[in-house]
Enzyme design. Structure first.
Site, PDB file in Angstrom:
ATOM      1  N   LYS A   1       0.833  -1.207   0.000  1.00 49.90           N
ATOM      2  CA  LYS A   1       0.000   0.000   0.000  1.00 49.90           C
ATOM      3  C   LYS A   1       0.869   1.260   0.000  1.00 49.90           C
ATOM      4  CE  LYS A   1      -1.921   1.902   3.966  1.00 49.90           C
ATOM      5  NZ  LYS A   1      -1.640   3.300   4.133  1.00 49.90           N
ATOM      6  N   ASN A   2       1.844   1.299   0.914  1.00 51.97           N
ATOM      7  CA  ASN A   2       2.568   2.562   1.072  1.00 51.97           C
ATOM      8  C   ASN A   2       3.559   2.840  -0.052  1.00 51.97           C
ATOM      9  OD1 ASN A   2       1.016   3.148   3.256  1.00 51.97           O
ATOM     10  ND2 ASN A   2       2.530   2.538   4.789  1.00 51.97           N
TER      11      ASN A   2
ATOM     12  N   CYS B   1      -5.389   8.396   8.636  1.00 54.77           N
ATOM     13  CA  CYS B   1      -5.675   7.841   9.958  1.00 54.77           C
ATOM     14  C   CYS B   1      -5.389   8.856  11.059  1.00 54.77           C
ATOM     15  CB  CYS B   1      -4.807   6.600  10.192  1.00 54.77           C
ATOM     16  SG  CYS B   1      -5.361   5.175   9.259  1.00 54.77           S
TER      17      CYS B   1
ATOM     18  N   ARG C   1       0.042  14.899  12.791  1.00 54.98           N
ATOM     19  CA  ARG C   1       0.815  14.396  11.650  1.00 54.98           C
ATOM     20  C   ARG C   1       1.147  15.568  10.727  1.00 54.98           C
ATOM     21  NH1 ARG C   1      -1.877   9.081   9.191  1.00 54.98           N
ATOM     22  NH2 ARG C   1       0.231   8.677   8.456  1.00 54.98           N
ATOM     23  N   PRO C   2       2.057  16.434  11.152  1.00 58.86           N
ATOM     24  CA  PRO C   2       2.359  17.614  10.350  1.00 58.86           C
ATOM     25  C   PRO C   2       3.070  17.247   9.046  1.00 58.86           C
ATOM     26  CG  PRO C   2       3.844  17.460  12.240  1.00 58.86           C
ATOM     27  CD  PRO C   2       2.869  16.346  12.370  1.00 58.86           C
ATOM     28  N   ILE C   3       3.095  18.200   8.100  1.00 52.18           N
ATOM     29  CA  ILE C   3       3.854  17.971   6.857  1.00 52.18           C
ATOM     30  C   ILE C   3       4.899  19.078   6.681  1.00 52.18           C
ATOM     31  CG2 ILE C   3       2.111  16.580   5.648  1.00 52.18           C
ATOM     32  CD1 ILE C   3       1.393  19.139   4.048  1.00 52.18           C
ATOM     33  N   ASP C   4       5.363  19.599   7.813  1.00 58.81           N
ATOM     34  CA  ASP C   4       6.328  20.700   7.734  1.00 58.81           C
ATOM     35  C   ASP C   4       7.613  20.312   6.990  1.00 58.81           C
ATOM     36  OD1 ASP C   4       6.390  19.132  10.273  1.00 58.81           O
ATOM     37  OD2 ASP C   4       8.302  20.162  10.519  1.00 58.81           O
TER      38      ASP C   4
ATOM     39  N   ASP D   1       3.445   0.562  12.319  1.00 54.59           N
ATOM     40  CA  ASP D   1       2.226   0.002  11.724  1.00 54.59           C
ATOM     41  C   ASP D   1       1.913  -1.409  12.231  1.00 54.59           C
ATOM     42  OD1 ASP D   1       2.066   2.307  10.276  1.00 54.59           O
ATOM     43  OD2 ASP D   1       2.951   1.461   8.463  1.00 54.59           O
TER      44      ASP D   1
ATOM     45  N   ARG E   1      -9.284   0.378   3.535  1.00 52.00           N
ATOM     46  CA  ARG E   1      -8.308   1.293   2.937  1.00 52.00           C
ATOM     47  C   ARG E   1      -6.954   0.610   2.777  1.00 52.00           C
ATOM     48  NH1 ARG E   1      -6.996   5.684   6.321  1.00 52.00           N
ATOM     49  NH2 ARG E   1      -5.352   5.717   4.787  1.00 52.00           N
TER      50      ARG E   1
HETATM   51  N1  EPU Z   1       6.618  14.177  10.864  1.00 53.11           N
HETATM   52  C1  EPU Z   1       6.686  15.525  11.133  1.00 53.11           C
HETATM   53  N2  EPU Z   1       6.718  16.395  10.083  1.00 53.11           N
HETATM   54  C2  EPU Z   1       6.642  15.982   8.792  1.00 53.11           C
HETATM   55  C3  EPU Z   1       6.567  14.613   8.522  1.00 53.11           C
HETATM   56  C4  EPU Z   1       6.549  13.721   9.584  1.00 53.11           C
HETATM   57  O1  EPU Z   1       6.746  15.938  12.287  1.00 53.11           O
HETATM   58  O2  EPU Z   1       6.681  16.829   7.891  1.00 53.11           O
HETATM   59  C5  EPU Z   1       6.625  13.200  11.975  1.00 53.11           C
HETATM   60  C6  EPU Z   1       5.304  12.442  12.078  1.00 53.11           C
HETATM   61  O3  EPU Z   1       4.351  13.144  12.812  1.00 53.11           O
HETATM   62  C7  EPU Z   1       5.743  11.148  12.729  1.00 53.11           C
HETATM   63  C8  EPU Z   1       7.155  10.922  12.144  1.00 53.11           C
HETATM   64  O4  EPU Z   1       7.600  12.205  11.697  1.00 53.11           O
HETATM   65  O5  EPU Z   1       5.859  11.305  14.117  1.00 53.11           O
HETATM   66  C9  EPU Z   1       7.226   9.936  11.004  1.00 53.11           C
HETATM   67  O6  EPU Z   1       6.252  10.258  10.033  1.00 53.11           O
HETATM   68  P1  EPU Z   1       6.377   9.865   8.485  1.00 53.11           P
HETATM   69  O7  EPU Z   1       6.428  11.112   7.683  1.00 53.11           O
HETATM   70  O8  EPU Z   1       7.486   8.885   8.297  1.00 53.11           O
HETATM   71  O9  EPU Z   1       5.002   9.175   8.254  1.00 53.11           O
HETATM   72  P2  EPU Z   1       4.122   9.242   6.940  1.00 53.11           P
HETATM   73  O10 EPU Z   1       5.017   9.290   5.764  1.00 53.11           O
HETATM   74  O11 EPU Z   1       3.069  10.281   7.060  1.00 53.11           O
HETATM   75  C10 EPU Z   1       4.122   6.689   6.514  1.00 53.11           C
HETATM   76  C11 EPU Z   1       3.075   5.655   6.323  1.00 53.11           C
HETATM   77  C12 EPU Z   1       2.426   5.329   7.663  1.00 53.11           C
HETATM   78  C13 EPU Z   1       3.505   4.894   8.647  1.00 53.11           C
HETATM   79  C14 EPU Z   1       4.593   5.962   8.750  1.00 53.11           C
HETATM   80  C15 EPU Z   1       5.761   5.567   9.619  1.00 53.11           C
HETATM   81  C16 EPU Z   1       2.288   6.156   4.106  1.00 53.11           C
HETATM   82  C17 EPU Z   1       1.211   6.652   3.232  1.00 53.11           C
HETATM   83  N3  EPU Z   1       2.061   6.152   5.404  1.00 53.11           N
HETATM   84  O12 EPU Z   1       3.433   7.845   6.998  1.00 53.11           O
HETATM   85  O13 EPU Z   1       1.556   4.252   7.413  1.00 53.11           O
HETATM   86  O14 EPU Z   1       2.925   4.688   9.908  1.00 53.11           O
HETATM   87  O15 EPU Z   1       5.114   6.256   7.435  1.00 53.11           O
HETATM   88  O16 EPU Z   1       6.372   4.438   9.113  1.00 53.11           O
HETATM   89  O17 EPU Z   1       3.329   5.722   3.631  1.00 53.11           O
HETATM   90  C18 EPU Z   1      -0.306   2.880   7.755  1.00 53.11           C
HETATM   91  O18 EPU Z   1       0.036   2.263   6.730  1.00 53.11           O
HETATM   92  O19 EPU Z   1      -1.174   2.464   8.560  1.00 53.11           O
HETATM   93  C19 EPU Z   1       0.363   4.146   8.053  1.00 53.11           C
HETATM   94  C20 EPU Z   1      -0.139   5.034   8.896  1.00 53.11           C
END
Ligand code: EPU
Length: 419
Positions: free
Chosen positions: A24-25, A118, A123-126, A307, A398
């Site tokens: 999925k990811n 979820c 879950r910021p995207i900064d 996960d 999902r």
């Molecule tokens: N974070 C920030 N700022 C950012 C990005 C991340 O503070 O700009 C923090 C997050 O809040 C978190 C950590 O950094 O504490 C790691 O987040 P990451 O960005 O790695 O997570 P993600 O890319 O949003 C993906 C998977 C998640 C999985 C995480 C961690 C996808 C679509 N989602 O999320 O999968 O838990 O990596 O491995 O790839 C799931 O499949 O159930 C799922 C939630």
């Protein structure tokens, strides 16, 4: 409003084989990445989940021709047009943020709704935004519902991520494939899905080195061509079935698995006492109580995946003493705890750690707050006495291909009802 629920009568033994889908990811990043191609892309090995359908529909909003047939997707970008995507489809999944990086790379401009997904706490995207800005983009965040990202020119840059982020690493790669010169991502995520997306981009002609390490170097190219690509197997789906088999499996064969990708889980299951045989592409799992209590701390890859902390938790009720699960990635990812308490479980959470004591579970009405909480409740339902009814199953669909059918085929007493 009528809704579908999943019901499980616990106590049945699982036996047989299950084939794991594509990741999925990976898929949720590779589908947006297809819009970078000039021409046709043929993908195979996609999971059959609603997130895939939503992303394909977002491609269609850009006038891309698509044909989704089971695990295959054909994409034709020859008539592509830039269009704003500020709609509820974007909000329905987190991974729609990959449309930002891909559209920025292709058009140097996009208007897009804010991502949902979820509810795992903040879950910021900064870090994604920091990367886009470093490449030369300006971001207009004045709207509460959408974001405008625009660059006069994308220029390669050195970007040091403040924390290891799968999403930011991939999103920056997607934008940087067309940036002039070299982009270096330091403190990059090493997850197999990052490597898969990089390999997909490379198959279209992108120049990317170092994916799978902490430093990724991308040299911009003018155009990317069409390609054919097979997505890697889903290590989280595989891990979830490994947990189900450890909970109730007489002998479950899990096919299409990459053992290296589930090493941290395998090590923990062995510590617990689960009987596991791993070969090149499959795992054979047998429940083998008594289980020993264990402690788990989630970490970035190759550490124990966040996960999988929810799906493994019900196994810890079968252990001979207290176990502790700490989530360092999402310290608030414990919404399953209250639901498990409804089932009679002795589990508590405090400050990002759950304490889990030996318990007998009883069927109950429970709520899947997020995708992996849903998988956790399925594992719990398999071992509980009586019937467990899981609400809000849209989260489960999902991320898990035909999970009810797969479990039925393995011998579980599981069915859906509309209530
Ligand atoms: N974070 C920030 N700022 C950012 C990005 C991340 O503070 O700009 C923090 C997050 O809040 C978190 C950590 O950094 O504490 C790691 O987040 P990451 O960005 O790695 O997570 P993600 O890319 O949003 C993906 C998977 C998640 C999985 C995480 C961690 C996808 C679509 N989602 O999320 O999968 O838990 O990596 O491995 O790839 C799931 O499949 O159930 C799922 C939630």
């Amino acid at each position: 409003m009528a809704q579908e629920v999943i019901k499980i009568r616990g106590g049945k033994t699982l036996k047989g084989e299950v084939n794991i889908s594509g990741a999925k990811n990976s898929a949720v990043a590779i589908i947006p990445a297809t819009l970078l191609a000039q021409g046709h892309v043929n993908l195979d090995g996609l999971p059959q989940i609603s997130d895939v359908e939503t992303l394909v529909s977002l491609l269609e909003d850009l006038n891309i021709k698509t044909k989704l047939d089971g695990t295959k997707l054909d994409v034709d970008t020859t008539q592509i047009e830039n269009a704003p995507l500020p709609n509820n489809k974007v909000e329905s999944l987190r991974a729609s943020y990959y449309m930002m990086g891909a559209m920025l790379g292709r058009f140097k401009k996009c208007v897009i709704g804010l991502p949902g997904g979820c509810p795992l706490g903040p879950r910021p995207i900064d870090q994604h935004i920091k990367g886009f800005k470093a490449l030369g983009a300006e971001i207009d965040e004045s709207s509460d519902t959408s974001m405008k990202i625009e660059a006069k020119q994308l220029k390669g840059a050195n970007i040091f991520l403040d924390m290891v982020s799968v999403g930011a690493t991939i999103n920056i790669m997607l934008a940087a494939v067309h940036a002039e010169g070299q982009t270096v991502i330091e403190n990059a995520a090493k997850e197999p899905e990052v490597v898969d997306v990089a390999n997909f981009l490379i198959s279209m002609g992108a120049q990317i080195k170092g994916a799978g390490t902490t430093t990724i170097k991308i040299t911009g190219v003018d155009t990317l061509h069409g390609t054919e690509y097979q997505v890697i197997p889903d290590r989280i789906e595989a891990g979830s079935y490994m947990c189900m088999a450890a909970a109730a499996g007489e002998e479950v064969v899990i096919n299409n698995i990459v053992p290296r990708h589930v090493e941290a889980l395998t090590a923990k299951l062995k510590e617990l006492g689960v009987d596991i045989e791993l070969s090149d592409e499959k795992a054979i799992i047998r429940k083998s109580e008594p289980y020993h209590s264990i402690d788990i701390k989630t970490l970035v890859y190759p550490g124990f995946a966040t996960d999988l902390q929810q799906p493994i938790t019900p196994l810890l009720f079968m252990a001979n003493g207290p176990s502790f699960v700490t989530d360092t990635i999402y310290p608030e990812r414990f919404k399953h705890v209250e639901e498990l308490q409804q089932m009679g479980a002795n589990i508590n959470k405090d400050n990002g750690t759950a304490t889990i004591k030996p318990s007998t579970l009883n069927g109950a009405e429970v709520y899947a707050s997020d995708l992996r909480a849903g998988a956790c409740l399925i594992v719990a339902g398999l071992i509980a006495e009586g019937v467990t009814t899981i609400y809000n199953v849209k989260h489960i669909y999902r991320g898990y291909t035909q999970i009810v059918e797969h479990l039925k085929a393995l011998g579980a007493e599981i069915w859906t009802e509309t209530v």
